[in-house]
Design an enzyme around this catalytic site. Structure first.
Site, PDB file in Angstrom:
ATOM      1  CG  HIS A 155      49.579 -10.860 -36.912  1.00 57.24           C
ATOM      2  ND1 HIS A 155      48.074 -10.743 -36.936  1.00 57.24           N
ATOM      3  CD2 HIS A 155      49.834 -12.244 -36.991  1.00 57.24           C
ATOM      4  CE1 HIS A 155      47.497 -12.062 -36.929  1.00 57.24           C
ATOM      5  NE2 HIS A 155      48.535 -12.916 -37.118  1.00 57.24           N
ATOM      6  CE  LYS A 191      47.621 -12.805 -32.498  1.00 58.53           C
ATOM      7  NZ  LYS A 191      46.265 -13.394 -32.855  1.00 58.53           N
ATOM      8  CE1 TYR A 207      44.080 -14.209 -37.125  1.00 60.36           C
ATOM      9  CE2 TYR A 207      43.577 -14.270 -34.832  1.00 60.36           C
ATOM     10  CZ  TYR A 207      44.476 -14.450 -35.732  1.00 60.36           C
ATOM     11  OH  TYR A 207      45.819 -15.054 -35.177  1.00 60.36           O
TER      12      TYR A 207
END
Ligand code: NDP
Length: 282
Positions: free
Chosen positions: A114, A81, A56
């Site tokens: 993930h 993650k 992200y």
């Protein structure tokens, strides 16, 4: 059972770590002011869990907000993650080190693989077990794992994953994966719990919401919590963050739950882990 946002509902993971059942997701949230504001507003509204990921690219902003918001770090729960290209033993160890550096933290509360990548699973999980025993991740878990992938992991693991974070919303209720999680004592955590906003005009949800004086989003989040599913709605809008956190003062009836159960159409918005080219094929 009484819950207010100052005392959010929690669950005890089998790593004996207490995890809030509700939190803020920060996917598709820019690093800098956007993520820092969202995390700050959420914590001020009573959220105690933040869900980020290396991919992200906003861990730095998450860390900045956590440091400046005025709530002690140990009262907050931060998840990050391990991204696919860093799976493997040494690369996973290095990846958490880099995430902690960006977060400006000594530990995360939960570190997740993930996506399942079959050839790397064993080495990645061995790394996560070591990171946990070294105190760098209080709890460890997975994301996007289906039953066969969990079976493969459990065959080798010394420590079972505590959480499996999967796409889950009224149109994709994932009963098979939830049953597999339950079998191993794994908490199911819903990603895209609001189907990224694409289910909020549904007539069933609006009918239930209007009768209770809440929003369709609140109905969905309450349905997940009442079903024992942890949830991490994302918003960068202050009013929506507050609204999504205000789900502890009303409840859904058996009829409401049955009506939502009937909305399961198997409709995904994200990729199916079974189709991942490096994933698991039976
Ligand atoms: P969500 O289902 O949480 O939906 C977010 C969208 O809904 C945003 O566009 C947001 O708009 C809007 N929204 C939020 N609240 C409301 C509301 N009350 N009324 C109307 N619209 C609203 O989607 P995400 O995909 O972000 O999923 C949540 C989190 O799950 C992610 O942020 C991430 O942490 C995690 N995730 C994990 C994945 C994984 O593979 N493990 C994959 C995908 C997500 P706005 O922000 O503009 O207010």
């Amino acid at each position: 059972m009484k819950h207010t946002m100052n005392h959010p509902m929690t669950t005890m993971l089998h790593d004996t770590v207490e995890m809030p059942m509700h939190g803020l997701g920060v996917f598709q949230t820019s690093d800098g002011d956007e993520v820092t504001n969202a995390v700050t507003w959420a914590i001020e509204a009573g959220y105690r869990l933040i869900d980020t990921a290396a991919i992200y690219r906003n861990e730095a902003g998450v860390g900045e907000a956590v440091r400046s918001v005025g709530v002690p770090r140990e009262e907050l729960f931060v998840t990050t993650k391990l991204w696919n290209d860093e799976q493997g033993y040494e690369s996973a160890i290095a990846a958490l080190d880099a995430s902690l550096e960006r977060l400006g933290m000594d530990y995360v509360d939960l570190y997740l693989i993930h996506w399942p990548i079959a050839s790397k699973l064993s080495d990645s999980w061995r790394a996560l077990e070591e990171l946990q025993s070294d105190g760098l991740a209080r709890a460890i878990g997975v994301s996007n794992f289906h039953g066969p992938q969990l079976d493969a992991l459990m065959a080798e693991a010394s420590v079972a994953p505590s959480v499996n974070q999967i796409e889950l919303h009224p149109n994709l209720q994932q009963r098979t994966v939830v049953a597999a999680n339950d079998r191993f004592g794994i908490i199911t955590q819903a990603w895209s719990p609001l189907k990224q906003g694409r289910v909020l005009r549904d007539e069933t949800l609006i009918r239930i919401a209007e009768a209770k004086g809440v929003s369709a989003a609140q109905v969905i989040l309450r349905w997940q919590l009442q079903s024992g599913i942890a949830t991490i709605p994302k918003s960068v809008t202050k009013e929506r963050i507050i609204e999504n956190g205000d789900v502890f003062t009303f409840s859904l009836s058996e009829d409401d739950l049955a009506a939502i159960a009937a909305m399961d159409s198997g409709d995904r918005i994200g990729p199916n882990p079974d189709d991942h080219p490096e994933g698991f094929k039976d």
